[in-house]
Design an enzyme around this catalytic site. Structure first.
Site, PDB file in Angstrom:
ATOM      1  CG  ASP A  67      17.933  -5.245  -9.300  1.00  0.00           C
ATOM      2  OD1 ASP A  67      16.912  -5.909  -9.031  1.00  0.00           O
ATOM      3  OD2 ASP A  67      18.923  -5.733  -9.866  1.00  0.00           O
ATOM      4  CD  GLU A  77       9.256   0.820  -9.670  1.00  0.00           C
ATOM      5  OE1 GLU A  77       9.112   0.164 -10.718  1.00  0.00           O
ATOM      6  OE2 GLU A  77       9.809   1.927  -9.631  1.00  0.00           O
ATOM      7  CD  GLN A  82      -1.099  -6.315  27.478  1.00  0.00           C
ATOM      8  OE1 GLN A  82      -1.807  -7.293  27.238  1.00  0.00           O
ATOM      9  NE2 GLN A  82      -0.294  -6.262  28.531  1.00  0.00           N
ATOM     10  CB  SER A 120       3.516  -2.423 -17.044  1.00  0.00           C
ATOM     11  OG  SER A 120       4.279  -2.772 -15.920  1.00  0.00           O
ATOM     12  CB  THR A 128       3.952   6.940 -12.798  1.00  0.00           C
ATOM     13  OG1 THR A 128       3.420   5.833 -12.081  1.00  0.00           O
ATOM     14  CG2 THR A 128       3.945   8.169 -11.900  1.00  0.00           C
ATOM     15  CB  ILE A 174      -5.026   3.141  16.539  1.00  0.00           C
ATOM     16  CG1 ILE A 174      -4.236   1.850  16.829  1.00  0.00           C
ATOM     17  CG2 ILE A 174      -4.754   4.186  17.622  1.00  0.00           C
ATOM     18  CD1 ILE A 174      -2.743   1.983  16.627  1.00  0.00           C
TER      19      ILE A 174
END
Length: 378
Positions: free
Chosen positions: A238, A361, A277, A125, A157, A335
């Protein structure tokens, strides 16, 4: 339940858990992230245990493990500490060009690259070009038995911590056919890592720009032939996308487990909140999404291990797993309520870290483009 394919793989995963229990503890992670300090010694410990060369063949000094086993290791590392898991993923990606596309001279360097003491960086990049990698402007000009490299790489990185840099630069015409790949030592004159970026999350693993000014690289550090760099970069990505998907699955699982444990203990209106619920359905959706992401990830990994095409499946796994991680960590914060918004609980850090996984990526919009293009082919 996953059954390891061999006793060696089973022992390996046991070793990972042992190291994680000793090194990747919540206090260690929280301390490094708070200080923004890259855990170089912890990564070196992983390297000495053979975890930086898992998918590479034994003749190159690697562990010769199936890619699926390597990804299972990444998932377990990310469950404990994403910065460390991403470090292993990026290092593995950085070694890929030399290990897979390098000539005999370059391949002789690979045992040291994956041996544990060295750390790599992957430099594709640029400040003006992230998703459009074919438009990169860093240039490498042949000068006798060297290349002279000028340009700036961004979002790297391990910049400043790496021992070697896999750099993609333009050696020819505009577009993908003019790009080549070079392997640079960190000591190369003219290679200058810049101050690290200030990120929303992953503070201990923050990237930085790398400025190349007249950096002279021996011509025998060219990976493959001139003009093959873009193809090398895409094939590396990939596999790298599967690494990020594994990180996302591990991170999401950690957030889910923490939220479930909290919801079992927290009571409101005389009942555990997990029995409401509104909370139970959030957790059910999270568990289902993680299982689906894990299935996509390891389906793609098995295709790769079988030597079959897996680019589309890798894009699908990266897209779905990272979107799932973002949704699960968001719901985990909800939560926990107010407790989820403070640093006493790690879910706020996981929430911030999950966002990055949708970007690195190849952004998830690029993953959708890859998938859509595959559908458009005859």
């Amino acid at each position: 339940m996953w059954i390891p394919p061999s006793e060696e793989a089973r022992d390996l995963l046991g070793l990972v858990e042992e190291i994680a229990d000793g090194e990747l503890t919540p206090p260690a992670a929280a301390d490094h992230e708070a200080r923004g300090e890259f855990p170089r010694e912890i990564v070196r410990t992983l390297g000495r245990a053979g975890l930086l060369g898992l998918p590479y063949p034994a003749e190159l000094g690697g562990a010769g493990q199936p890619y699926e086993v390597y990804l299972r290791v990444l998932e377990r590392l990310a469950y404990r500490w994403l910065t460390v898991a991403e470090a292993v993923s990026v290092h593995t990606l950085s070694c890929y060009p030399a290990a897979v596309h390098g000539d005999d001279r370059l391949r002789k360097l690979v045992p040291d690259m994956i041996g544990g003491e060295l750390l790599g960086a992957y430099c594709l990049s640029e400040p003006a070009g992230g998703s459009d990698a074919a438009a990169l402007t860093t240039r490498a000009v042949r000068d006798g038995d060297h290349y002279v490299v000028d340009g700036t790489k961004a979002w790297i990185t391990h910049a400043g911590s790496a021992d070697f840099y896999t750099v993609f630069a333009r050696t020819g015409e505009p577009g993908p056919r003019g790009i080549s790949c070079l392997l640079l030592d960190a000591t190369t004159t003219g290679l200058a890592p810049q101050p690290r970026e200030r990120l929303m999350g992953l503070h201990a693993g923050a990237p930085a720009q790398v400025v190349l000014t007249g950096a002279r690289v021996p011509a025998d550090r060219l990976v493959g032939a001139e003009g093959q760099g873009f193809r090398i970069a895409m094939s590396a990505l990939d596999a790298g996308r599967l690494g990020i998907a594994a990180c996302a699955v591990g991170l999401a699982q950690a957030a889910l487990d923490h939220a479930v444990a909290y919801a079992r203990e927290r009571t409101q209106f005389g009942s555990r909140i997990i029995d409401f619920q509104g909370i139970g359905f959030l957790l059910a959706d999270a568990a289902t999404g993680i299982s689906a992401a894990r299935a996509l990830l390891y389906t793609a990994a098995r295709l790769r291990d079988a030597g079959l095409p897996f680019s589309t499946e890798a894009a699908q796994a990266k897209l779905f797993a990272t979107d799932t991680a973002m949704r699960v960590t968001t719901d985990a914060v909800q939560i926990l309520g107010g407790a989820g918004y403070v640093t006493d609980h790690p879910v706020e850090r996981w929430f911030r870290e999950a966002k990055l996984l949708q970007i690195v990526e190849g952004t998830n919009q690029i993953q959708r483009l890859v998938i859509a293009r595959s559908l458009a082919k005859p």
